[in-house]
Design a protein around this motif. Sequence first.
Motif, PDB file in Angstrom:
ATOM      1  N   ILE A 155       0.856  -1.184   0.000  1.00  0.00           N
ATOM      2  CA  ILE A 155       0.000   0.000   0.000  1.00  0.00           C
ATOM      3  C   ILE A 155       0.894   1.236   0.000  1.00  0.00           C
ATOM      4  CG2 ILE A 155      -1.802   1.253   1.249  1.00  0.00           C
ATOM      5  CD1 ILE A 155      -2.555  -1.483   2.508  1.00  0.00           C
ATOM      6  N   PRO A 156       0.828   2.083  -1.028  1.00  0.00           N
ATOM      7  CA  PRO A 156       1.683   3.272  -1.085  1.00  0.00           C
ATOM      8  C   PRO A 156       1.529   4.146   0.159  1.00  0.00           C
ATOM      9  CG  PRO A 156       0.603   2.923  -3.201  1.00  0.00           C
ATOM     10  CD  PRO A 156      -0.033   1.971  -2.235  1.00  0.00           C
ATOM     11  N   HIS A 157       2.650   4.594   0.703  1.00  0.00           N
ATOM     12  CA  HIS A 157       2.692   5.492   1.856  1.00  0.00           C
ATOM     13  C   HIS A 157       2.089   4.865   3.111  1.00  0.00           C
ATOM     14  CE1 HIS A 157       3.875   8.533  -1.032  1.00  0.00           C
ATOM     15  NE2 HIS A 157       2.757   8.335  -1.717  1.00  0.00           N
ATOM     16  N   ALA A 158       2.199   3.536   3.224  1.00  0.00           N
ATOM     17  CA  ALA A 158       1.648   2.865   4.409  1.00  0.00           C
ATOM     18  C   ALA A 158       2.514   1.669   4.766  1.00  0.00           C
ATOM     19  CB  ALA A 158       0.207   2.419   4.155  1.00  0.00           C
ATOM     20  N   VAL A 159       2.374   1.187   6.003  1.00  0.00           N
ATOM     21  CA  VAL A 159       3.095   0.010   6.469  1.00  0.00           C
ATOM     22  C   VAL A 159       2.150  -0.838   7.315  1.00  0.00           C
ATOM     23  CG1 VAL A 159       3.934   1.135   8.582  1.00  0.00           C
ATOM     24  CG2 VAL A 159       5.211  -0.797   7.628  1.00  0.00           C
ATOM     25  N   ILE A 160       2.282  -2.157   7.212  1.00  0.00           N
ATOM     26  CA  ILE A 160       1.488  -3.078   8.039  1.00  0.00           C
ATOM     27  C   ILE A 160       1.986  -2.991   9.477  1.00  0.00           C
ATOM     28  CG2 ILE A 160       0.804  -5.477   8.407  1.00  0.00           C
ATOM     29  CD1 ILE A 160      -0.297  -4.354   5.839  1.00  0.00           C
ATOM     30  N   ILE A 161       1.082  -2.943  10.445  1.00  0.00           N
ATOM     31  CA  ILE A 161       1.460  -2.837  11.858  1.00  0.00           C
ATOM     32  C   ILE A 161       0.908  -4.027  12.654  1.00  0.00           C
ATOM     33  CG2 ILE A 161       1.651  -0.322  11.823  1.00  0.00           C
ATOM     34  CD1 ILE A 161      -1.129  -0.126  13.013  1.00  0.00           C
ATOM     35  N   HIS A 162       1.553  -4.288  13.793  1.00  0.00           N
ATOM     36  CA  HIS A 162       1.129  -5.353  14.736  1.00  0.00           C
ATOM     37  C   HIS A 162       1.078  -6.729  14.060  1.00  0.00           C
ATOM     38  CE1 HIS A 162       0.164  -1.879  17.070  1.00  0.00           C
ATOM     39  NE2 HIS A 162      -0.955  -1.597  16.430  1.00  0.00           N
ATOM     40  N   GLN A 163       1.924  -6.965  13.059  1.00  0.00           N
ATOM     41  CA  GLN A 163       1.895  -8.250  12.348  1.00  0.00           C
ATOM     42  C   GLN A 163       3.272  -8.537  11.763  1.00  0.00           C
ATOM     43  OE1 GLN A 163      -0.697 -10.709  11.554  1.00  0.00           O
ATOM     44  NE2 GLN A 163       1.237 -11.692  11.062  1.00  0.00           N
ATOM     45  N   GLU A 164       3.872  -9.644  12.185  1.00  0.00           N
ATOM     46  CA  GLU A 164       5.149 -10.045  11.598  1.00  0.00           C
ATOM     47  C   GLU A 164       4.918 -10.526  10.170  1.00  0.00           C
ATOM     48  OE1 GLU A 164       7.274 -12.840  13.914  1.00  0.00           O
ATOM     49  OE2 GLU A 164       7.405 -11.556  15.696  1.00  0.00           O
ATOM     50  N   TYR A 165       5.963 -10.407   9.356  1.00  0.00           N
ATOM     51  CA  TYR A 165       5.824 -10.797   7.950  1.00  0.00           C
ATOM     52  C   TYR A 165       5.596 -12.307   7.840  1.00  0.00           C
ATOM     53  CZ  TYR A 165       6.834 -11.803   3.101  1.00  0.00           C
ATOM     54  OH  TYR A 165       6.737 -12.247   1.808  1.00  0.00           O
ATOM     55  N   GLN A 166       4.682 -12.689   6.956  1.00  0.00           N
ATOM     56  CA  GLN A 166       4.468 -14.094   6.615  1.00  0.00           C
ATOM     57  C   GLN A 166       3.944 -14.167   5.193  1.00  0.00           C
ATOM     58  OE1 GLN A 166       1.600 -14.465   9.955  1.00  0.00           O
ATOM     59  NE2 GLN A 166       0.179 -15.338   8.462  1.00  0.00           N
ATOM     60  N   GLU A 167       4.163 -15.312   4.564  1.00  0.00           N
ATOM     61  CA  GLU A 167       3.813 -15.474   3.150  1.00  0.00           C
ATOM     62  C   GLU A 167       2.364 -15.885   2.951  1.00  0.00           C
ATOM     63  OE1 GLU A 167       6.599 -18.146   1.446  1.00  0.00           O
ATOM     64  OE2 GLU A 167       8.214 -16.663   1.347  1.00  0.00           O
ATOM     65  N   LEU A 168       1.773 -16.567   3.926  1.00  0.00           N
ATOM     66  CA  LEU A 168       0.396 -17.047   3.794  1.00  0.00           C
ATOM     67  C   LEU A 168      -0.456 -16.567   4.961  1.00  0.00           C
ATOM     68  CD1 LEU A 168       0.803 -20.758   2.604  1.00  0.00           C
ATOM     69  CD2 LEU A 168       0.240 -18.758   1.230  1.00  0.00           C
ATOM     70  N   PHE A 169      -1.717 -16.249   4.648  1.00  0.00           N
ATOM     71  CA  PHE A 169      -2.681 -15.851   5.670  1.00  0.00           C
ATOM     72  C   PHE A 169      -3.957 -16.668   5.475  1.00  0.00           C
ATOM     73  CE2 PHE A 169       0.213 -12.354   5.532  1.00  0.00           C
ATOM     74  CZ  PHE A 169       0.187 -11.773   6.790  1.00  0.00           C
ATOM     75  N   ALA A 170      -4.474 -17.201   6.566  1.00  0.00           N
ATOM     76  CA  ALA A 170      -5.706 -17.997   6.512  1.00  0.00           C
ATOM     77  C   ALA A 170      -6.900 -17.106   6.190  1.00  0.00           C
ATOM     78  CB  ALA A 170      -5.918 -18.719   7.837  1.00  0.00           C
ATOM     79  N   ALA A 171      -7.966 -17.732   5.714  1.00  0.00           N
ATOM     80  CA  ALA A 171      -9.195 -16.994   5.410  1.00  0.00           C
ATOM     81  C   ALA A 171      -9.670 -16.233   6.635  1.00  0.00           C
ATOM     82  CB  ALA A 171     -10.276 -17.957   4.932  1.00  0.00           C
ATOM     83  N   ASP A 172     -10.203 -15.035   6.408  1.00  0.00           N
ATOM     84  CA  ASP A 172     -10.732 -14.148   7.440  1.00  0.00           C
ATOM     85  C   ASP A 172      -9.644 -13.473   8.285  1.00  0.00           C
ATOM     86  OD1 ASP A 172     -13.365 -14.778   6.672  1.00  0.00           O
ATOM     87  OD2 ASP A 172     -13.392 -16.529   7.989  1.00  0.00           O
ATOM     88  N   SER A 173      -8.359 -13.663   7.895  1.00  0.00           N
ATOM     89  CA  SER A 173      -7.294 -12.933   8.590  1.00  0.00           C
ATOM     90  C   SER A 173      -7.430 -11.440   8.290  1.00  0.00           C
ATOM     91  CB  SER A 173      -5.917 -13.422   8.128  1.00  0.00           C
ATOM     92  OG  SER A 173      -5.705 -14.763   8.491  1.00  0.00           O
ATOM     93  N   GLU A 174      -7.147 -10.622   9.281  1.00  0.00           N
ATOM     94  CA  GLU A 174      -7.218  -9.171   9.111  1.00  0.00           C
ATOM     95  C   GLU A 174      -5.873  -8.563   9.484  1.00  0.00           C
ATOM     96  OE1 GLU A 174     -10.588  -6.011  10.189  1.00  0.00           O
ATOM     97  OE2 GLU A 174      -9.363  -6.501  11.933  1.00  0.00           O
ATOM     98  N   VAL A 175      -5.380  -7.658   8.662  1.00  0.00           N
ATOM     99  CA  VAL A 175      -4.156  -6.928   8.975  1.00  0.00           C
ATOM    100  C   VAL A 175      -4.459  -5.439   8.952  1.00  0.00           C
ATOM    101  CG1 VAL A 175      -2.588  -8.707   8.101  1.00  0.00           C
ATOM    102  CG2 VAL A 175      -3.404  -6.930   6.556  1.00  0.00           C
ATOM    103  N   GLN A 176      -3.798  -4.715   9.814  1.00  0.00           N
ATOM    104  CA  GLN A 176      -4.010  -3.270   9.912  1.00  0.00           C
ATOM    105  C   GLN A 176      -2.784  -2.550   9.372  1.00  0.00           C
ATOM    106  OE1 GLN A 176      -4.319  -1.607  13.926  1.00  0.00           O
ATOM    107  NE2 GLN A 176      -6.021  -0.318  13.280  1.00  0.00           N
ATOM    108  N   TYR A 177      -3.006  -1.427   8.710  1.00  0.00           N
ATOM    109  CA  TYR A 177      -1.881  -0.633   8.224  1.00  0.00           C
ATOM    110  C   TYR A 177      -2.036   0.812   8.675  1.00  0.00           C
ATOM    111  CZ  TYR A 177      -5.085   0.761   4.412  1.00  0.00           C
ATOM    112  OH  TYR A 177      -6.144   1.229   3.682  1.00  0.00           O
ATOM    113  N   GLU A 178      -0.922   1.516   8.694  1.00  0.00           N
ATOM    114  CA  GLU A 178      -0.902   2.904   9.137  1.00  0.00           C
ATOM    115  C   GLU A 178      -0.185   3.756   8.102  1.00  0.00           C
ATOM    116  OE1 GLU A 178       0.463   5.606  13.019  1.00  0.00           O
ATOM    117  OE2 GLU A 178       0.543   3.418  13.084  1.00  0.00           O
ATOM    118  N   CYS A 179      -0.737   4.914   7.812  1.00  0.00           N
ATOM    119  CA  CYS A 179      -0.146   5.821   6.833  1.00  0.00           C
ATOM    120  C   CYS A 179       1.085   6.510   7.421  1.00  0.00           C
ATOM    121  CB  CYS A 179      -1.158   6.880   6.396  1.00  0.00           C
ATOM    122  SG  CYS A 179      -2.650   6.206   5.621  1.00  0.00           S
ATOM    123  N   GLU A 180       2.016   6.870   6.556  1.00  0.00           N
ATOM    124  CA  GLU A 180       3.190   7.608   7.018  1.00  0.00           C
ATOM    125  C   GLU A 180       2.786   9.031   7.396  1.00  0.00           C
ATOM    126  OE1 GLU A 180       6.062   9.265   4.100  1.00  0.00           O
ATOM    127  OE2 GLU A 180       5.086   7.893   2.668  1.00  0.00           O
TER     128      GLU A 180
END
Length: 361
Positions: A155-180
């Motif tokens: 996402i341009p000008h944003a970063v994923i927060i409260h979540q370590e990097y992983q290649e796969l996410f199960a259905a219904d997983s939610e990730v939050q991002y924050e703008c710079e």
Amino acid sequence: MSIRYLGLVLLIWFPAPLYGQSATQSCSAPRLDGGFFAPKQETYSHGTKLTYTCNDGRKPTVKGWWVTSTCQNGGWSHEPQCIDEQACIPLDIPNGKYKKSPKGWYDNKQSIYIKCDKGYESKNRDATAICSNGTWTSVPVCEKSIETCGEPPKIPHAVIIHQEYQELFAADSEVQYECEDGYSVEGGGTKDSITCMSGNWTEGSTCRARPGPVNGGSAGGGTGGRPTTSTGSGTSHIVEVKNCGQRPVVSNGDIVGDNKMFLKYQCAAWYKRVGPERVMCYSNGMWSEVPICKATFCSVDTDTYPALLSVGVQIIKDGETGKLRCVDQDHWLTDHYSAVRCTNGKVNLSRCCGAIEWLFC
């Protein structure tokens, strides 16, 4: 005797273990019933390897008819052991796990249940392996679920927060991002979230640059540091939500954030938010854009399809294919089914086919 000489005598007299043991320890010769090993010694120094094999009717607890074990600080890398050749050694299941046997192997006819890792599922729904005369049969395969998502889109000008990097996410997983700094999402906030649904990520709000000061004025051209917006009939300030009266009602959605300056909406399960997450009040008494909750499923009323057996209303998630039984007027010997596909809220039915080939009709 002076204290200095007494200290020297004590250092010489006390044994070395009081001052620290060696970093490595030797290993005793293993006790191997039903087999033999080489080289044959009473003790083995750290790092020494021995090779062993088993007599007829028995086998090692690891793969191979001859096996190497290494002395590591007083213990063997694996304990040399010979077991009945009809027993089974542990399985290696990529992307899956199972309860380990405390004795290190599994008896003939013993079964184990395989649990696939998050984001994976058992192929053909087969989750049990059985030890049969020394080999495993019907070994499950954990494959990526069709509902699993890969890494979230950048996402341009944003970063994923409260979540370590992983290649796969199960259905219904939610990730939050924050703008710079200097950027915000629709509604004036700096955070938003996206959800994994049917193998795809939902679309989040864009991080846009906040307006800067103009001619020495405050950010956004307003007063008191509050942003302003144009409503088509002049410029209005964002004010407290109580100034706009009755709150907007969003079908299949609820207010989950009751802030003094904005309302936060969330859609019910099986619905996707389209539009801003936050709704604000303008000084002219008008609300900012209100989101809608779009269905992410299809509702199939079997009573309206003559070819289908009447079983009431069936729900199919968007992007998935359901299996609905047909009336089978001409196929009384076997059951026939229709593949019902839900795509962007629209239903598509295949012709009625046999129980095996229904998905390819």
